[in-house]
Design an enzyme around this catalytic site. Structure first.
Site, PDB file in Angstrom:
ATOM      1  N   GLY A  46       0.824  -1.204   0.000  1.00  0.00           N
ATOM      2  CA  GLY A  46       0.000   0.000   0.000  1.00  0.00           C
ATOM      3  C   GLY A  46       0.860   1.256   0.000  1.00  0.00           C
ATOM      4  O   GLY A  46       2.054   1.209   0.293  1.00  0.00           O
ATOM      5  N   GLN A  51       2.925  10.060   1.532  1.00  0.00           N
ATOM      6  CA  GLN A  51       4.258   9.466   1.366  1.00  0.00           C
ATOM      7  C   GLN A  51       4.961   9.920   0.093  1.00  0.00           C
ATOM      8  O   GLN A  51       6.162   9.722  -0.049  1.00  0.00           O
ATOM      9  CB  GLN A  51       4.160   7.932   1.372  1.00  0.00           C
ATOM     10  CG  GLN A  51       3.728   7.382   2.727  1.00  0.00           C
ATOM     11  CD  GLN A  51       3.629   5.869   2.670  1.00  0.00           C
ATOM     12  OE1 GLN A  51       2.638   5.332   2.215  1.00  0.00           O
ATOM     13  NE2 GLN A  51       4.668   5.187   3.120  1.00  0.00           N
ATOM     14  N   CYS A  90       6.905  -0.146   6.855  1.00  0.00           N
ATOM     15  CA  CYS A  90       6.414   1.004   6.110  1.00  0.00           C
ATOM     16  C   CYS A  90       7.519   1.502   5.198  1.00  0.00           C
ATOM     17  O   CYS A  90       8.677   1.579   5.613  1.00  0.00           O
ATOM     18  CB  CYS A  90       6.012   2.100   7.106  1.00  0.00           C
ATOM     19  SG  CYS A  90       5.414   3.597   6.323  1.00  0.00           S
ATOM     20  N   LEU A  91       7.166   1.841   3.969  1.00  0.00           N
ATOM     21  CA  LEU A  91       8.171   2.332   3.019  1.00  0.00           C
ATOM     22  C   LEU A  91       8.799   3.642   3.488  1.00  0.00           C
ATOM     23  O   LEU A  91       9.881   3.995   3.041  1.00  0.00           O
ATOM     24  CB  LEU A  91       7.535   2.544   1.637  1.00  0.00           C
ATOM     25  CG  LEU A  91       7.116   1.290   0.883  1.00  0.00           C
ATOM     26  CD1 LEU A  91       6.350   1.661  -0.376  1.00  0.00           C
ATOM     27  CD2 LEU A  91       8.334   0.437   0.542  1.00  0.00           C
ATOM     28  N   HIS A 132      -3.563   0.906   7.969  1.00  0.00           N
ATOM     29  CA  HIS A 132      -2.225   1.517   7.891  1.00  0.00           C
ATOM     30  C   HIS A 132      -2.245   2.738   6.969  1.00  0.00           C
ATOM     31  O   HIS A 132      -1.713   3.802   7.321  1.00  0.00           O
ATOM     32  CB  HIS A 132      -1.228   0.461   7.395  1.00  0.00           C
ATOM     33  CG  HIS A 132       0.185   0.941   7.247  1.00  0.00           C
ATOM     34  ND1 HIS A 132       1.213   0.485   8.053  1.00  0.00           N
ATOM     35  CD2 HIS A 132       0.754   1.833   6.389  1.00  0.00           C
ATOM     36  CE1 HIS A 132       2.349   1.091   7.687  1.00  0.00           C
ATOM     37  NE2 HIS A 132       2.095   1.907   6.672  1.00  0.00           N
ATOM     38  N   GLU A 133      -2.867   2.595   5.807  1.00  0.00           N
ATOM     39  CA  GLU A 133      -2.840   3.696   4.825  1.00  0.00           C
ATOM     40  C   GLU A 133      -3.745   4.860   5.241  1.00  0.00           C
ATOM     41  O   GLU A 133      -3.387   6.017   5.024  1.00  0.00           O
ATOM     42  CB  GLU A 133      -3.209   3.182   3.427  1.00  0.00           C
ATOM     43  CG  GLU A 133      -2.319   2.073   2.875  1.00  0.00           C
ATOM     44  CD  GLU A 133      -0.818   2.347   2.978  1.00  0.00           C
ATOM     45  OE1 GLU A 133      -0.414   3.524   2.976  1.00  0.00           O
ATOM     46  OE2 GLU A 133      -0.054   1.373   3.075  1.00  0.00           O
ATOM     47  N   HIS A 136      -1.908   6.960   7.604  1.00  0.00           N
ATOM     48  CA  HIS A 136      -0.979   7.892   6.941  1.00  0.00           C
ATOM     49  C   HIS A 136      -1.683   9.205   6.595  1.00  0.00           C
ATOM     50  O   HIS A 136      -1.110  10.284   6.755  1.00  0.00           O
ATOM     51  CB  HIS A 136      -0.440   7.286   5.643  1.00  0.00           C
ATOM     52  CG  HIS A 136       0.816   6.477   5.798  1.00  0.00           C
ATOM     53  ND1 HIS A 136       1.983   6.999   6.307  1.00  0.00           N
ATOM     54  CD2 HIS A 136       1.097   5.190   5.492  1.00  0.00           C
ATOM     55  CE1 HIS A 136       2.931   6.062   6.304  1.00  0.00           C
ATOM     56  NE2 HIS A 136       2.413   4.949   5.815  1.00  0.00           N
TER      57      HIS A 136
HETATM   58 NI    NI Z   1       3.342   3.150   5.529  1.00  0.00          NI
END
Ligand code: NI
Length: 185
Positions: A46, A51, A90-91, A132-133, A136
């Site tokens: 995701g 981000q 997480c990226l 999670h998204e 963000h």
């Molecule tokens: Ni993340």
């Protein structure tokens, strides 16, 4: 289509609340599909617009067992049920994973890529990824859900600097990692 740079902590945009998308115009659609390309390139499950430095309520999800990425505008978690402990990464925090509490299932609502309002119940990895998204978009990172600092794991060394040989990795550093299918980004 383009691959966008992914912001990493402590970039302030990751801590900001994204704004509702008011109209799905060309530029918003392009952003969403650039996010899909960026997520695919990074191998994530995701990605949220924060981000890539855009404060719009857009998330994209690639479920491992689905052919096409899901694109959601103005996503909302309408209801949550139960808690379960899951591992995630997480990226925007490369090299770490942690144990967090997520819901057992959620009811979710959003506008999809066809501009249709969709409502559904999600569980397992999809539910975890959506939580999670959406976090963000509210400036929340998974590390905010850790019960203690010990629940954050380092899973890989930073790229070593020339002449920096202090910490050599000899152990099986991937032992805490999970299969790619469980990567949440
Ligand atoms: Ni993340």
């Amino acid at each position: 289509m383009a691959i966008l740079p992914i912001l990493e902590i402590p970039h302030p945009t990751l801590r900001k609340r994204a704004k509702k998308v008011r109209g799905i115009d060309k530029s918003i659609t392009k952003l969403a599909y650039d996010m899909v390309d960026t997520m695919h390139e990074a191998g994530g499950v995701g990605l949220a617009a924060n981000q890539v430095g855009q404060l719009w309520r857009i998330i994209v999800i690639q479920m491992p067992d689905e052919e096409e990425a899901r694109v959601y505008f103005n996503p909302e978690i309408v209801k949550t049920m139960g808690t379960r402990e899951v591992e995630e990464g997480c990226l925007s925090l490369p090299g770490y994973r942690g144990l967090v509490n997520r819901s057992v299932w959620i009811r979710f609502q959003a506008i999809d890529h066809g501009e249709t309002t969709v409502k559904f119940k999600a569980e397992n990895l999809l539910s975890q990824a959506l939580e999670h998204e959406v976090d963000h978009l509210n400036g929340i990172l998974y590390t905010d859900h850790l019960a203690s600092h010990e629940q954050l794991y380092r899973i890989e060394e930073q790229e070593s600097q020339p002449g920096d040989e202090e910490e050599e990795i000899t152990s099986d550093q991937n032992s805490l990692d999970t299969p790619a299918s469980l990567k949440i980004n």
